[in-house]
Scaffold this motif. Structure first.
Motif, PDB file in Angstrom:
ATOM      1  N   ASN A 255       0.864  -1.168   0.000  1.00 45.56           N
ATOM      2  CA  ASN A 255       0.000   0.000   0.000  1.00 45.56           C
ATOM      3  C   ASN A 255       0.908   1.226   0.000  1.00 45.56           C
ATOM      4  OD1 ASN A 255       0.626   0.788   2.766  1.00 45.56           O
ATOM      5  ND2 ASN A 255      -0.660  -0.926   3.414  1.00 45.56           N
ATOM      6  N   PRO A 256       0.356   2.400  -0.266  1.00 44.47           N
ATOM      7  CA  PRO A 256       1.222   3.577  -0.431  1.00 44.47           C
ATOM      8  C   PRO A 256       2.073   3.883   0.802  1.00 44.47           C
ATOM      9  CG  PRO A 256      -0.981   4.028  -1.265  1.00 44.47           C
ATOM     10  CD  PRO A 256      -1.047   2.700  -0.572  1.00 44.47           C
ATOM     11  N   THR A 257       1.589   3.521   1.978  1.00 37.99           N
ATOM     12  CA  THR A 257       2.353   3.811   3.191  1.00 37.99           C
ATOM     13  C   THR A 257       3.557   2.894   3.330  1.00 37.99           C
ATOM     14  OG1 THR A 257       0.236   4.329   4.188  1.00 37.99           O
ATOM     15  CG2 THR A 257       2.106   4.159   5.684  1.00 37.99           C
ATOM     16  N   ARG A 258       3.380   1.618   3.008  1.00 39.49           N
ATOM     17  CA  ARG A 258       4.456   0.659   3.231  1.00 39.49           C
ATOM     18  C   ARG A 258       5.405   0.537   2.042  1.00 39.49           C
ATOM     19  NH1 ARG A 258       3.330   0.263   8.642  1.00 39.49           N
ATOM     20  NH2 ARG A 258       1.420  -0.895   9.049  1.00 39.49           N
ATOM     21  N   ALA A 259       4.890   0.640   0.834  1.00 41.49           N
ATOM     22  CA  ALA A 259       5.762   0.448  -0.342  1.00 41.49           C
ATOM     23  C   ALA A 259       6.450   1.766  -0.679  1.00 41.49           C
ATOM     24  CB  ALA A 259       4.939  -0.064  -1.524  1.00 41.49           C
ATOM     25  N   VAL A 260       7.334   2.194   0.236  1.00 41.28           N
ATOM     26  CA  VAL A 260       7.918   3.533   0.115  1.00 41.28           C
ATOM     27  C   VAL A 260       8.853   3.668  -1.091  1.00 41.28           C
ATOM     28  CG1 VAL A 260       7.703   4.435   2.440  1.00 41.28           C
ATOM     29  CG2 VAL A 260       9.502   2.808   1.953  1.00 41.28           C
ATOM     30  N   ASP A 261       9.654   2.623  -1.370  1.00 44.85           N
ATOM     31  CA  ASP A 261      10.586   2.708  -2.501  1.00 44.85           C
ATOM     32  C   ASP A 261       9.832   2.910  -3.809  1.00 44.85           C
ATOM     33  OD1 ASP A 261      12.543   2.300  -0.688  1.00 44.85           O
ATOM     34  OD2 ASP A 261      13.005   0.227  -1.267  1.00 44.85           O
ATOM     35  N   LEU A 262       8.793   2.139  -3.966  1.00 47.38           N
ATOM     36  CA  LEU A 262       7.992   2.238  -5.193  1.00 47.38           C
ATOM     37  C   LEU A 262       7.343   3.613  -5.307  1.00 47.38           C
ATOM     38  CD1 LEU A 262       6.616   0.923  -7.673  1.00 47.38           C
ATOM     39  CD2 LEU A 262       4.750   0.278  -6.155  1.00 47.38           C
TER      40      LEU A 262
END
Ligand code: VG1
Ligand code: CO
Length: 546
Positions: A255-262
């Motif tokens: 999700n946008p919070t956890r997949a910071v690199d992406l």
């Protein structure tokens, strides 16, 4: 063969949740704990005697000792044969595919999905049955009942020595074991469904780039094999592609919070056209365009709208399903295409009968899960290939695809607010409080001035086998058609998480800016007011907004 009988303590735990037994590594490493649950599986699933078992997982910490224990126990319990993924790896959808393609009777997956891994993290054991799907309730209840009476488990003395690093055939005390390529069957299945030439053309056009974030979880090898090796995406398209026992210290939840690199890459001016991420066990997916997040319910709706243009689905789409808290966007698409539409409780197992009966070909959940009837699990990479197929055909941006969708169907503004870290008691009080006032809610005027038009608790009767289940979430509708849904998470390992789902449909969505949380601000306030969130939990705002 020397079968040892070792003592174990009968289970006193709460029943396994929707995704099998998920606990902290500390709990799993208590003597006899894993063994108890595994023996209960072998005792409660008689097909395993002489049948084929598929074994693997997301590679998280504690997988290696657990795999070896399960292999030695399988041999002692008379399992016919075990297929185990090389290095113990199998994504959840790949396991489902292998069970189905190789006529296995069950699968055991060592995963706690998106929960963090490592010595301080979580571990899990998930059981799949012969259709490749999560064990249905009858089976999980039988395992649970058995686990509570077990006092001994069976294990062979030999067996700890299998070389899991290379593909080969061996045996453990007479039980054949094949260490298999975790990717091959899955790749072959994807090739049957999608037009790989068209996808190669997209990458070869030189006008398209993507990044896939495997979050150091199980999808790395799958994504590299498919996207880079097979479809010609340049090396480096897959990031964080090496599976690690602790997922690189991250939280493998796409999700946008956890997949910071992406997300950082997708924000850049010269960022890729298309981005995606998957979770620990590879069954979830997040889809993003350049500076444009696609909400999972919208992704499901867009997929439904395009599915019959993908080779594996042409002319055979009859129906679609969504979990109850997922927005109703896909229902509108179903209506336009003349597909049957179903609303099921949260949890993939509820799609199983509909898929088996051929009533639905596509289904999805708001929690970043989508899949089709090719397996009986959510499938993260499948969704990525499906999106690539849409982009290859239409040759417009992700954002343009979604905006075009909103222009045709209207927009379901949608968000989920999680209140994490509650005690079980607080969580139960919120839900019980709502339950107690279901009768008085309709007609009530809320703070922001919207009246409640209806309130109920979701119950479901399976249209195929008639199995009924209650208590699947509280639904509150407002006079403008907006909806607030409340339920407690069933996948956490500590305390409770309250999930609140907010949605509002607007036909003239294009007139609005993209300030999603603003459009839903009054609903958020109403959701807290009705459930007395602050009074019960002390929290004034959600701890995670998805
Ligand atoms: C969550 C999601 C649910 C999903 C489940 C398992 O459950 O909300 O939609 O099916 O995880 O997903 P809960 O009860 O915590 O809300 V996975 O990727 O762990 O198979
Ligand atoms: Co998962």
């Amino acid at each position: 063969m020397a079968v040892l009988e070792e003592a174990t303590t009968p289970f006193t735990d709460q029943r396994p949740g929707t995704s099998g037994l998920r606990k902290t590594v500390a709990q799993f490493s208590q003597p006899g704990y894993l063994e108890n649950f595994v023996q209960a599986i072998f005792d409660a699933v008689p097909e395993l005697h002489g049948g084929t078992l598929v074994l693997g997982g997301d590679g998280r910490y504690y997988s290696d000792p657990a795999l070896r224990t399960i292999l030695a126990m399988a041999s002692a319990s008379g399992v016919g044969r075990v297929l185990v993924g090389r290095r113990g790896l199998l994504s959840t959808p790949a396991c489902s595919a292998i069970i189905r393609r190789r006529q296995a009777v069950a699968g055991i997956l060592l995963t706690a999905s998106h929960n963090p891994g490592g010595p301080q993290g979580d571990f899990g054991v998930k059981l799949n049955t012969g259709n490749g799907g999560p064990a249905p309730e009858g089976v999980t209840e039988a395992v649970y009942a058995r686990s509570r009476e077990l006092e001994r488990y069976r294990i062979v003395a030999e067996g700890g020595e299998v070389d899991l690093e290379r593909e080969h055939e061996t045996q453990i005390a007479g039980m054949p074991v094949a260490v298999i390529d975790p990717v091959a069957d899955y790749k072959a299945l994807m090739n049957e469904l999608f037009d790989f030439d068209a996808l190669r053309g997209l990458f070869a056009s030189g006008r398209f780039s993507m990044v896939f974030d495997a979050m150091h979880a199980v999808t790395g090898p799958y994504a590299k094999a498919l996207l880079e090796d097979e479809l010609g995406a340049p090396p480096g398209t897959v990031i964080n592609g090496e599976p690690r026992p602790d997922f690189g210290g991250g939280h493998p939840d796409p999700n946008p919070t956890r997949a910071v690199d992406l997300m950082a890459r997708m924000e850049a001016d010269d960022g890729p056209d298309f981005g995606a991420a998957s979770d620990g066990d590879g069954d979830r997916n997040m889809i993003v365009g350049r500076r444009f997040f696609v909400s999972p319910p919208d992704s499901l709706a867009v997929l439904a709208d395009h599915l019959d243009r993908i080779p594996g689905y042409r002319g055979r789409v009859m129906g679609v399903a969504r979990s109850m808290p997922t927005s109703r966007a896909v229902d509108r698409v179903a209506r336009a295409h003349g597909y049957e539409a179903f609303e099921t409780p949260t949890g993939w197992k509820f799609f199983g009968n509909l898929l088996d009966a051929g009533r639905i070909q596509l289904c999805g959940e708001e929690s970043f899960g989508t899949s089709s009837d090719h397996v009986r699990e959510k499938d993260g990479l499948w969704a990525v290939l499906a999106w690539l197929s849409i982009l290859a055909e239409r040759r417009i941006s992700v954002e343009a695809v979604v905006r075009d969708h909103w222009a045709r169907f209207g927009r379901d503004f949608y968000t989920r607010h999680d209140y994490e870290g509650l005690t079980r008691e607080q969580g139960d009080r919120v839900i019980q409080g709502l339950r107690d006032k279901l009768g008085e809610l309709p007609g009530a005027l809320t703070g922001p001035g919207l009246r409640v038009s209806g309130a109920d608790e979701f119950a479901y009767t399976d249209p195929i086998d008639g199995h009924a289940i209650e208590g699947q979430g509280i639904r509150v509708t407002l006079e403008d058609g907006s909806r607030v849904v409340y339920r407690l998470s069933g996948t956490g390992t500590q305390g409770a998480t309250l999930r609140v789902y907010l949605e509002r449909w607007q036909g003239d969505a294009l007139r609005h800016n993209d300030e999603l949380q603003e459009v839903l601000g009054d609903l958020a306030q109403i959701s807290r007011e009705i459930a007395e969130v602050q009074a019960i939990t002390g929290m004034v705002a959600p701890s995670l907004v998805v």
